[in-house]
Motif scaffolding. Structure first.
Motif, PDB file in Angstrom:
ATOM      1  N   LEU A   1     -27.115   1.253 -25.600  1.00  0.00           N
ATOM      2  CA  LEU A   1     -28.278   1.162 -24.697  1.00  0.00           C
ATOM      3  C   LEU A   1     -28.005   1.785 -23.326  1.00  0.00           C
ATOM      4  O   LEU A   1     -28.897   1.842 -22.489  1.00  0.00           O
ATOM      5  CB  LEU A   1     -28.701  -0.301 -24.524  1.00  0.00           C
ATOM      6  CG  LEU A   1     -29.293  -0.964 -25.772  1.00  0.00           C
ATOM      7  CD1 LEU A   1     -29.591  -2.437 -25.496  1.00  0.00           C
ATOM      8  CD2 LEU A   1     -30.575  -0.253 -26.215  1.00  0.00           C
ATOM      9  N   GLN A   2     -26.786   2.270 -23.111  1.00  0.00           N
ATOM     10  CA  GLN A   2     -26.460   2.819 -21.785  1.00  0.00           C
ATOM     11  C   GLN A   2     -27.427   3.934 -21.360  1.00  0.00           C
ATOM     12  O   GLN A   2     -27.874   3.961 -20.211  1.00  0.00           O
ATOM     13  CB  GLN A   2     -25.012   3.315 -21.736  1.00  0.00           C
ATOM     14  CG  GLN A   2     -24.569   3.565 -20.307  1.00  0.00           C
ATOM     15  CD  GLN A   2     -23.119   4.023 -20.202  1.00  0.00           C
ATOM     16  OE1 GLN A   2     -22.571   4.587 -21.140  1.00  0.00           O
ATOM     17  NE2 GLN A   2     -22.504   3.788 -19.061  1.00  0.00           N
ATOM     18  N   PRO A   3     -27.806   4.847 -22.273  1.00  0.00           N
ATOM     19  CA  PRO A   3     -28.754   5.893 -21.832  1.00  0.00           C
ATOM     20  C   PRO A   3     -30.179   5.366 -21.646  1.00  0.00           C
ATOM     21  O   PRO A   3     -31.030   6.092 -21.145  1.00  0.00           O
ATOM     22  CB  PRO A   3     -28.754   6.905 -22.997  1.00  0.00           C
ATOM     23  CG  PRO A   3     -27.696   6.454 -23.945  1.00  0.00           C
ATOM     24  CD  PRO A   3     -27.390   5.032 -23.670  1.00  0.00           C
ATOM     25  N   HIS A   4     -30.435   4.134 -22.060  1.00  0.00           N
ATOM     26  CA  HIS A   4     -31.807   3.610 -22.035  1.00  0.00           C
ATOM     27  C   HIS A   4     -32.043   2.566 -20.950  1.00  0.00           C
ATOM     28  O   HIS A   4     -33.046   1.846 -20.994  1.00  0.00           O
ATOM     29  CB  HIS A   4     -32.172   3.020 -23.403  1.00  0.00           C
ATOM     30  CG  HIS A   4     -32.051   4.002 -24.526  1.00  0.00           C
ATOM     31  ND1 HIS A   4     -32.685   5.222 -24.503  1.00  0.00           N
ATOM     32  CD2 HIS A   4     -31.353   3.957 -25.677  1.00  0.00           C
ATOM     33  CE1 HIS A   4     -32.387   5.880 -25.607  1.00  0.00           C
ATOM     34  NE2 HIS A   4     -31.579   5.152 -26.328  1.00  0.00           N
TER      35      HIS A   4
ATOM     36  N   GLY B   1     -26.731   4.842 -10.884  1.00  0.00           N
ATOM     37  CA  GLY B   1     -27.490   3.840 -11.629  1.00  0.00           C
ATOM     38  C   GLY B   1     -28.037   2.747 -10.733  1.00  0.00           C
ATOM     39  O   GLY B   1     -27.347   2.258  -9.843  1.00  0.00           O
ATOM     40  N   ASN B   2     -29.292   2.366 -10.947  1.00  0.00           N
ATOM     41  CA  ASN B   2     -29.905   1.275 -10.181  1.00  0.00           C
ATOM     42  C   ASN B   2     -31.224   0.870 -10.843  1.00  0.00           C
ATOM     43  O   ASN B   2     -31.699   1.559 -11.745  1.00  0.00           O
ATOM     44  CB  ASN B   2     -30.144   1.698  -8.726  1.00  0.00           C
ATOM     45  CG  ASN B   2     -31.308   2.662  -8.571  1.00  0.00           C
ATOM     46  OD1 ASN B   2     -32.440   2.266  -8.346  1.00  0.00           O
ATOM     47  ND2 ASN B   2     -31.036   3.963  -8.725  1.00  0.00           N
ATOM     48  N   ALA B   3     -31.783  -0.247 -10.392  1.00  0.00           N
ATOM     49  CA  ALA B   3     -33.062  -0.713 -10.946  1.00  0.00           C
ATOM     50  C   ALA B   3     -34.113  -0.852  -9.847  1.00  0.00           C
ATOM     51  O   ALA B   3     -34.948  -1.750  -9.870  1.00  0.00           O
ATOM     52  CB  ALA B   3     -32.874  -2.048 -11.670  1.00  0.00           C
ATOM     53  N   GLY B   4     -34.063   0.028  -8.840  1.00  0.00           N
ATOM     54  CA  GLY B   4     -35.037  -0.052  -7.735  1.00  0.00           C
ATOM     55  C   GLY B   4     -34.771  -1.289  -6.898  1.00  0.00           C
ATOM     56  O   GLY B   4     -33.646  -1.806  -6.858  1.00  0.00           O
ATOM     57  N   SER B   5     -35.794  -1.774  -6.212  1.00  0.00           N
ATOM     58  CA  SER B   5     -35.620  -2.985  -5.399  1.00  0.00           C
ATOM     59  C   SER B   5     -35.133  -4.110  -6.297  1.00  0.00           C
ATOM     60  O   SER B   5     -35.738  -4.377  -7.328  1.00  0.00           O
ATOM     61  CB  SER B   5     -36.952  -3.418  -4.784  1.00  0.00           C
ATOM     62  OG  SER B   5     -37.450  -2.422  -3.928  1.00  0.00           O
ATOM     63  N   PHE B   6     -34.059  -4.774  -5.873  1.00  0.00           N
ATOM     64  CA  PHE B   6     -33.520  -5.825  -6.747  1.00  0.00           C
ATOM     65  C   PHE B   6     -34.190  -7.174  -6.505  1.00  0.00           C
ATOM     66  O   PHE B   6     -34.216  -8.026  -7.370  1.00  0.00           O
ATOM     67  CB  PHE B   6     -32.006  -5.955  -6.572  1.00  0.00           C
ATOM     68  CG  PHE B   6     -31.368  -6.653  -7.735  1.00  0.00           C
ATOM     69  CD1 PHE B   6     -30.951  -5.937  -8.842  1.00  0.00           C
ATOM     70  CD2 PHE B   6     -31.249  -8.032  -7.760  1.00  0.00           C
ATOM     71  CE1 PHE B   6     -30.418  -6.580  -9.954  1.00  0.00           C
ATOM     72  CE2 PHE B   6     -30.718  -8.686  -8.865  1.00  0.00           C
ATOM     73  CZ  PHE B   6     -30.301  -7.952  -9.957  1.00  0.00           C
ATOM     74  N   PHE B   7     -34.748  -7.358  -5.291  1.00  0.00           N
ATOM     75  CA  PHE B   7     -35.428  -8.617  -4.976  1.00  0.00           C
ATOM     76  C   PHE B   7     -36.847  -8.321  -4.519  1.00  0.00           C
ATOM     77  O   PHE B   7     -37.132  -7.237  -3.995  1.00  0.00           O
ATOM     78  CB  PHE B   7     -34.693  -9.369  -3.855  1.00  0.00           C
ATOM     79  CG  PHE B   7     -33.278  -9.739  -4.202  1.00  0.00           C
ATOM     80  CD1 PHE B   7     -33.014 -10.849  -4.982  1.00  0.00           C
ATOM     81  CD2 PHE B   7     -32.204  -8.977  -3.758  1.00  0.00           C
ATOM     82  CE1 PHE B   7     -31.705 -11.202  -5.321  1.00  0.00           C
ATOM     83  CE2 PHE B   7     -30.894  -9.316  -4.086  1.00  0.00           C
ATOM     84  CZ  PHE B   7     -30.653 -10.428  -4.871  1.00  0.00           C
TER      85      PHE B   7
ATOM     86  N   GLY C   1     -19.768   2.752 -10.833  1.00  0.00           N
ATOM     87  CA  GLY C   1     -18.787   3.253 -11.808  1.00  0.00           C
ATOM     88  C   GLY C   1     -19.292   4.395 -12.668  1.00  0.00           C
ATOM     89  O   GLY C   1     -18.559   4.895 -13.524  1.00  0.00           O
ATOM     90  N   GLY C   2     -20.555   4.805 -12.468  1.00  0.00           N
ATOM     91  CA  GLY C   2     -21.112   5.914 -13.244  1.00  0.00           C
ATOM     92  C   GLY C   2     -21.164   5.607 -14.730  1.00  0.00           C
ATOM     93  O   GLY C   2     -21.208   4.441 -15.149  1.00  0.00           O
ATOM     94  N   VAL C   3     -21.142   6.661 -15.533  1.00  0.00           N
ATOM     95  CA  VAL C   3     -21.256   6.508 -16.989  1.00  0.00           C
ATOM     96  C   VAL C   3     -19.909   6.075 -17.576  1.00  0.00           C
ATOM     97  O   VAL C   3     -19.851   5.268 -18.506  1.00  0.00           O
ATOM     98  CB  VAL C   3     -21.702   7.845 -17.639  1.00  0.00           C
ATOM     99  CG1 VAL C   3     -21.787   7.716 -19.155  1.00  0.00           C
ATOM    100  CG2 VAL C   3     -23.044   8.287 -17.073  1.00  0.00           C
ATOM    101  N   ALA C   4     -18.827   6.608 -17.009  1.00  0.00           N
ATOM    102  CA  ALA C   4     -17.510   6.385 -17.606  1.00  0.00           C
ATOM    103  C   ALA C   4     -17.012   4.949 -17.422  1.00  0.00           C
ATOM    104  O   ALA C   4     -16.380   4.384 -18.304  1.00  0.00           O
ATOM    105  CB  ALA C   4     -16.513   7.360 -16.990  1.00  0.00           C
ATOM    106  N   ASN C   5     -17.322   4.366 -16.261  1.00  0.00           N
ATOM    107  CA  ASN C   5     -16.758   3.056 -15.945  1.00  0.00           C
ATOM    108  C   ASN C   5     -17.844   2.176 -15.316  1.00  0.00           C
ATOM    109  O   ASN C   5     -17.705   1.734 -14.169  1.00  0.00           O
ATOM    110  CB  ASN C   5     -15.575   3.274 -14.973  1.00  0.00           C
ATOM    111  CG  ASN C   5     -14.711   2.046 -14.872  1.00  0.00           C
ATOM    112  OD1 ASN C   5     -14.811   1.144 -15.710  1.00  0.00           O
ATOM    113  ND2 ASN C   5     -13.890   1.987 -13.839  1.00  0.00           N
ATOM    114  N   PRO C   6     -18.920   1.950 -16.054  1.00  0.00           N
ATOM    115  CA  PRO C   6     -20.093   1.320 -15.429  1.00  0.00           C
ATOM    116  C   PRO C   6     -19.858  -0.126 -15.018  1.00  0.00           C
ATOM    117  O   PRO C   6     -18.996  -0.800 -15.580  1.00  0.00           O
ATOM    118  CB  PRO C   6     -21.140   1.375 -16.548  1.00  0.00           C
ATOM    119  CG  PRO C   6     -20.350   1.428 -17.808  1.00  0.00           C
ATOM    120  CD  PRO C   6     -19.109   2.193 -17.487  1.00  0.00           C
ATOM    121  N   CYS C   7     -20.642  -0.575 -14.045  1.00  0.00           N
ATOM    122  CA  CYS C   7     -20.630  -1.992 -13.699  1.00  0.00           C
ATOM    123  C   CYS C   7     -21.153  -2.775 -14.902  1.00  0.00           C
ATOM    124  O   CYS C   7     -21.844  -2.225 -15.759  1.00  0.00           O
ATOM    125  CB  CYS C   7     -21.506  -2.250 -12.474  1.00  0.00           C
ATOM    126  SG  CYS C   7     -23.250  -1.907 -12.724  1.00  0.00           S
TER     127      CYS C   7
END
Ligand code: EPU
Length: 354
Positions: free
Chosen positions: A9-12, A246-252, A317-323
């Protein structure tokens, strides 16, 4: 329909968190999905729980592998449905990328969505959290949507009132047991969304960042394309591009307080950024509160607070070492605690956590 097993699911998800879907179906055709829902293979796939609907994955934190069947919505198509004296009605399949859809409406001379440019995610996800930016919320331009009931396979259509829109909120975020009687969380797969773009077009320019753009450019009567370009500029300057970080926009969500609570906070913190709302309540800028607590640039593992906008958590951590989702949630909880201890305000996360 093809049921894929153990799908990465990383690319999604725009956070770029690594997790797997135990089973995943790509939904491109509504009738094919409905036919599949009548088969024993479907009953077996959803025996334990209802499926999880995945759109653009832009408002999602994955804290582990996803056990329920994942339905990846890839329904395409865009069209003008109606053109009257009052406005245009345009429609898009739920899998269309939001920003591309907005650009397409402007290319065709149907303005109205320009303030919502560059929001990551898909058209189908846009009503779920009633996306909003620079003075326009999706509900201001919404016409109706089509969906499938994941329990019965029936199609249904909802108008704006039935969607129960609120600030980053809708009927799709609530279960029937919530205070609202009509909750559809986990129950509906949105297939198509229609938007009403009123005539004559009127620019929405009240937001401070847009006023600044008007002053700087000397253009006091921008057209929709100009506003689109300004919004793209503003967002690019302060929000991380999920393709790069990588991010999900505003977190709160921005919290709302009473006028009395706000006066109390201002007495202690005169600089707090606040906006009076039409109903007399006051909205506070969560980004300012988090920033004031010194969180910019801080991290837990590879999850960090974005340096240019404290409301956004990012994957360092990008794609290689993601959070991991766990790191994101540990960081989020630490931020909530510190904001509560200093301001007495409980921040509510915006993304869906699974
Ligand atoms: N601020 C700070 N420090 C920060 C961040 C913000 O002091 O680290 C201050 C800013 O200077 C500004 C105020 O807080 O005075 C508000 O910041 P901004 O204008 O960036 O907007 P926001 O309230 O942080 C909201 C939406 C965004 C939307 C913008 C523009 C929410 C939760 N977020 O952000 O939506 O793009 O307004 O309309 O409502 C999203 O939902 O994912 C999103 C990006």
């Amino acid at each position: 329909m093809l049921v894929e097993n153990q799908v990465a699911l990383q690319p999604h998800n725009t956070f770029g968190i690594a997790a797997r879907a135990r089973k995943l179906i790509r939904v491109q055709d509504v009738a094919a999905l409905q036919a599949f829902m009548a088969t024993p293979a479907w009953s077996a796939a959803v025996a334990e729980s209802l499926p999880f609907v995945l759109g653009g994955g832009s408002n999602l934190v994955l804290t582990g592998d996803v056990k329920p069947l994942v339905l990846k919505v890839e329904i395409g198509g865009r069209q003008l449905v109606e053109d009257t004296d009052k406005g245009w009605v345009v429609e898009a399949g739920a899998g269309e990328p939001w920003h591309r859809f907005v650009a397409w409406t402007l290319d065709h001379g149907w303005p109205g969505l320009e303030n919502l440019a560059l929001i990551p995610g898909s058209v189908g996800a846009s009503p779920v959290q009633n996306i909003g930016a620079y003075g326009v919320e999706l509900q201001d331009r919404f016409h109706s949507l089509d969906a499938i009931d994941l329990k019965t396979g029936q199609s249904f259509t909802l108008d704006a009132a039935q969607c129960g829109f609120g600030y980053r909120d809708s009927v799709f975020k609530h279960t029937p047991s919530d205070a609202r009687s009509f909750g559809l969380a986990g129950r509906a797969l949105i297939t198509r969304v229609r938007f009403f773009l009123p005539k004559p077009w009127k620019p929405v320019l009240g937001y401070l960042d847009l006023e600044r753009k008007m002053q700087a450019s000397g253009n006091q009567a921008p057209n929709a394309r100009q506003i689109f370009d300004w919004v793209v500029d503003i967002r690019s300057a302060k929000l991380p591009d999920p393709a790069l970080i990588g991010n999900a926009g505003s977190f709160f969500k921005n919290p709302t307080v009473t006028a009395e609570q706000c006066a109390d906070i201002i007495a202690r913190e005169p600089k707090v950024v606040h906006y009076p709302m039409a109903d007399g309540s006051i909205k506070l800028a969560a980004g300012w509160l988090i920033d004031a607590c010194g969180w910019k640039g801080k991290s837990v593992g590879n999850a960090a607070v974005y340096e240019k906008q404290a409301l956004v958590l990012v994957n360092r951590g990008g794609v290689a070492n993601p959070c991991t989702g766990g790191e994101v949630m540990t960081l989020a909880k630490a931020i909530q605690t510190s904001v509560y201890e200093r301001f007495g305000i409980r921040l509510e996360p915006e993304p869906v956590v699974i």
